[in-house]
Structure formats: structure tokens, C-alpha cells
Scaffold this active site. Structure first.
Site, PDB file in Angstrom:
ATOM      1  N   TRP A 131      70.255  39.108  35.213  1.00 36.49           N
ATOM      2  CA  TRP A 131      71.452  39.913  35.024  1.00 36.49           C
ATOM      3  C   TRP A 131      72.411  39.704  36.193  1.00 36.49           C
ATOM      4  CZ3 TRP A 131      66.637  41.642  33.459  1.00 36.49           C
ATOM      5  CH2 TRP A 131      66.527  41.900  32.090  1.00 36.49           C
ATOM      6  N   HIS A 141      73.097  46.486  31.303  1.00 33.58           N
ATOM      7  CA  HIS A 141      72.611  46.702  29.933  1.00 33.58           C
ATOM      8  C   HIS A 141      72.543  48.199  29.672  1.00 33.58           C
ATOM      9  CE1 HIS A 141      68.243  46.168  31.788  1.00 33.58           C
ATOM     10  NE2 HIS A 141      68.998  46.967  32.493  1.00 33.58           N
ATOM     11  N   ARG A 158      78.763  42.136  33.059  1.00 32.36           N
ATOM     12  CA  ARG A 158      78.037  40.981  33.617  1.00 32.36           C
ATOM     13  C   ARG A 158      78.999  40.145  34.444  1.00 32.36           C
ATOM     14  NH1 ARG A 158      73.413  40.006  29.864  1.00 32.36           N
ATOM     15  NH2 ARG A 158      72.819  42.150  29.416  1.00 32.36           N
ATOM     16  N   GLN A 178      76.786  46.998  23.958  1.00 30.39           N
ATOM     17  CA  GLN A 178      75.435  46.866  23.403  1.00 30.39           C
ATOM     18  C   GLN A 178      75.084  48.134  22.638  1.00 30.39           C
ATOM     19  OE1 GLN A 178      72.714  46.219  26.705  1.00 30.39           O
ATOM     20  NE2 GLN A 178      72.646  44.017  26.305  1.00 30.39           N
ATOM     21  N   VAL A 193      59.345  45.492  28.447  1.00 24.16           N
ATOM     22  CA  VAL A 193      58.579  45.567  27.198  1.00 24.16           C
ATOM     23  C   VAL A 193      57.331  44.690  27.302  1.00 24.16           C
ATOM     24  CG1 VAL A 193      60.458  46.166  25.618  1.00 24.16           C
ATOM     25  CG2 VAL A 193      60.080  43.771  26.218  1.00 24.16           C
ATOM     26  N   ALA A 250      61.573  49.317  21.734  1.00 25.79           N
ATOM     27  CA  ALA A 250      62.951  49.375  22.216  1.00 25.79           C
ATOM     28  C   ALA A 250      63.634  48.073  21.817  1.00 25.79           C
ATOM     29  CB  ALA A 250      62.989  49.541  23.733  1.00 25.79           C
TER      30      ALA A 250
HETATM   31  N1  PHE Z   1      68.304  45.046  27.905  1.00 29.53           N
HETATM   32  C1  PHE Z   1      68.068  43.746  27.316  1.00 29.53           C
HETATM   33  C2  PHE Z   1      69.272  42.855  27.618  1.00 29.53           C
HETATM   34  O1  PHE Z   1      70.302  43.332  27.996  1.00 29.53           O
HETATM   35  C3  PHE Z   1      67.832  43.830  25.853  1.00 29.53           C
HETATM   36  C4  PHE Z   1      66.556  44.537  25.505  1.00 29.53           C
HETATM   37  C5  PHE Z   1      66.552  45.914  25.302  1.00 29.53           C
HETATM   38  C6  PHE Z   1      65.360  43.837  25.388  1.00 29.53           C
HETATM   39  C7  PHE Z   1      65.368  46.567  24.983  1.00 29.53           C
HETATM   40  C8  PHE Z   1      64.213  44.482  25.073  1.00 29.53           C
HETATM   41  C9  PHE Z   1      64.192  45.838  24.865  1.00 29.53           C
HETATM   42  O2  PHE Z   1      69.211  41.651  27.461  1.00 29.53           O
END
Ligand code: PHE
Length: 335
Positions: free
Chosen positions: A152, A166, A192, A206, A249, A303
Site C-alpha cells: 500500500w 483501504h 494511494r 472501495q 485473512v 471479509a
Molecule cells: N483491503 C484489501 C485491499 O485494499 C482488500 C481486501 C479486503 C482483501 C478484505 C481481503 C479482505 O486491497
């Protein structure tokens, strides 16, 4: 010369002022008494023919009356300015049509996404765009020296604050204050630090999803996302999960949807693969549940995070993400 009767003159003049119905009438009254040939003007001019005693007395009274009438006329004027039947303000002229704006394509898409998830029992939650490192990284199982932080490209602010990269930090913020079971979606703006091109922007949107319960599984995730996408694109959409890595995750997967243009047969939009990359997802990592104050031995869930701009681009066949943000009316007026 007839005897000058200022008292009668005053009563008459007051009546005339009172009777005036518009600015024109008022002007006529002014001329009648105070104009060049007005009655009071004539009286003042004829003073020289009077005896000195008379001149002083009548002169004083006539001047007072002049001032008095000027003031009276001035006081009546404002009442006529707006609503007179004269040309100053013609209420019968048609008004100019106001240009009414309309909703931005991203707002339309956000509302539609919210509606679909609400119909499936999800609550719509929001969180701050300025975050701290704990919520954006540490609590999501990304410690300070972890290489995953490099994924990120972050805008760091003063006081250890940053622009969230995010919507995932809202997972933690929500879990801190709410007990499972629950299901939420979190639409929001993220940032970003990267070079822009047709598919990258420094800020975009998002939708985060989080569902936690006693036995929530990846099968539930598949069913819900397939249903969501089919409703959103108004056609049957298939999805496939590919193993992927996100620190928050375990297991993690990348979600592909069958190409919305060729229905999976293979075309130029999907590079002949039949699939389009859509979102990241996975089963919530036990460390993330713990950071949110939830016991991972009792609860589990999934998620996901999907780019709203990407969904909008697919739905409306838009080929450049920057169109959403540069305010070009030739683009915006199409929605
Ligand atoms: N937060 C991740 C992203 O910005 C996306 C994501 C959210 C992946 C939740 C897994 C679970 O790329």
C-alpha cells in the site's frame, strides 16, 4: 393673490400621497406639489411679493410643509418598487429555468450497491478517511516492519496519521463496538500514493464487506457475492476464487467474475480468458478478530474489499478511471 391656505394644501397633499397606487401616481403627486410648477414651489417663489412679516411666517411654514411632503413621498416609495404594475418588476415575465444538477455516476453506483446489500440484511457503515497506523496496518495483522506494508503506497501525514489506503480499518472500528453476529458493508474513499493512468488514481472508492457469525464460511461468501454481482450487472454472473495473500485473512483469495461482456466465452475485454479480476477477500484472520475484541475460538467470518470505481467502469463501460474525477461535463452529462 388669493390667501395662501397651507393647512388645506397639507391635507390635500397627504390625501393624494395616500391614494397613490404605484410609482407613477407618486411621481404625479410630487410634480403637483413640489415640481418646478408645483403648488408649494410657486408659493415659495411668490414670497417676495409679501410684506416682510407675512414673508417670514409663510416662508417658514411653506418650507416645513415642503420637507414634510418630501419625507412622506419617500416613505411610500419602497412599497411600490417590487410589486408595482409598472415596468420595474413584471410578475408575468416567465422565470429563467434553473439548471438542476444530477448525481455523480459513483454516487449512483454506491447507492445501488448499498441497496442490494441492505436487501440481504447488511448494514451500511462508514469510517474516517484519516486513519492512524494501528487501524490501517497493525490491527490488520501488518506490523511496522512487515514487507506487506509496501503493498500500500501510503500518504503519511503529521502526528503519525495517514490517509487510509483501504476501507479495511473500519472492520476493526466496527468490531470494537459491536458483538457478533453481524454483517456490514463499508463504502468509502481511499488513497494511494501512486502514478495515475487509465486504471490507477491517487484516490478512489472501495466497498468493504464483513460478516461474522458462529459458522460463516467461504461458501456463504461465494453465494452472497454471486448474488450481489448478478443483481448489480442484471445478468447471471459466475465467480471463481484463486488463492491469494492479504495479511488480514486466512485463507485469502482473489475473486474473478465471468466476463460481463462475453459471458465467459473470451473477448478483448477479458484478454480471451473469460474472467475479470474483481476483488480481494478471505476468511478473517484470528489476529484481526482479536484486535477487534472478538474471540476467534467462538466466531468466524469472511471479509472482502472491492473497488467501486472498477464496478462502475464495468457497468457503464468506462475505460479511464480519471474521468470520474476531472469534472468534464461531456462525460458527466451522460448519467
Ligand atoms: N483491503 C484489501 C485491499 O485494499 C482488500 C481486501 C479486503 C482483501 C478484505 C481481503 C479482505 O486491497
Amino acid at each position: 393673490m388669493a390667501k395662501i391656505d397651507l393647512k388645506t394644501l397639507k391635507i390635500e397633499a397627504e390625501k393624494d400621497i395616500e391614494k397613490a397606487n404605484n410609482l407613477n401616481d407618486l411621481d404625479t403627486v410630487f410634480k403637483k406639489y413640489l415640481g418646478k410648477k408645483g403648488e408649494i414651489t410657486l408659493i415659495l417663489r411668490s414670497l417676495k411679493d409679501l410684506s416682510e412679516k407675512e414673508r417670514k411666517k409663510t416662508g417658514k411654514q411653506a418650507n416645513e410643509l415642503k420637507k414634510f411632503l418630501e419625507e412622506k413621498i419617500k416613505q411610500r416609495k419602497p412599497g411600490f418598487v417590487k410589486f408595482s404594475t409598472d415596468k420595474e418588476f413584471d410578475v408575468s415575465v416567465p422565470v429563467q429555468k434553473l439548471k438542476v444538477g444530477h448525481l455523480h455516476p459513483l454516487t449512483l453506483v454506491r447507492r445501488e450497491i448499498e441497496g442490494i446489500f441492505e436487501a440481504m440484511g447488511f448494514s451500511v457503515i462508514s469510517g474516517p478517511e484519516i486513519e492512524n497506523e494501528w487501524y490501517n496496518f497493525d490491527a490488520l495483522n501488518i506490523p511496522a516492519n512487515h514487507p506487506a506494508r509496501d503493498i500500500w503506497d501510503t500518504f503519511y501525514l503529521k502526528n503519525k496519521l495517514l490517509l487510509r489506503t483501504h476501507t479495511s480499518p473500519v472492520q476493526i472500528r466496527f468490531m470494537e463496538k459491536n458483538n457478533p453476529p453481524f454483517r456490514i458493508v463499508v463504502p468509502g474513499r481511499i488513497f494511494r500514493h501512486e502514478a495515475t493512468d487509465a486504471s490507477h488514481e491517487i484516490n478512489f472508492y472501495q466497498v468493504e464487506g464483513l460478516m461474522v457469525g458462529k459458522d460463516i464460511s467461504a461458501a456463504n461468501f461465494k453465494a452472497i457475492i454471486q448474488e450481489f454481482l448478478s443483481r448489480f450487472f442484471n445478468k447471471k454472473i459466475k465467480i471463481r476464487l484463486r488463492p491469494s495473500f492479504f495479511p488480514f485473512v486466512e485463507p485469502g483469495f482473489e475473486v474473478d467474475a465471468s466476463c460481463t461482456v462475453c459471458q465467459g466465452k473470451g473477448c478483448s475485454v477479458c484478454s480471451k480468458t473469460g474472467w475479470l479480476e474483481l476483488m480481494g477477500a478471505g476468511m478473517v484472520h484470528p489476529n484481526v478478530l482479536k484486535a477487534g475484541g472478538i474471540n476467534p475460538n467462538n466466531w468466524q467470518g469472511f471479509a472482502f474489499g472491492v473497488g467501486m470505481d472498477r464496478l462502475a467502469m464495468m457497468k457503464y463501460k468506462i475505460d479511464d478511471i480519471r474521468l470520474f474525477y476531472n469534472g468534464d461535463l461531456r462525460f458527466l452529462n451522460q448519467f
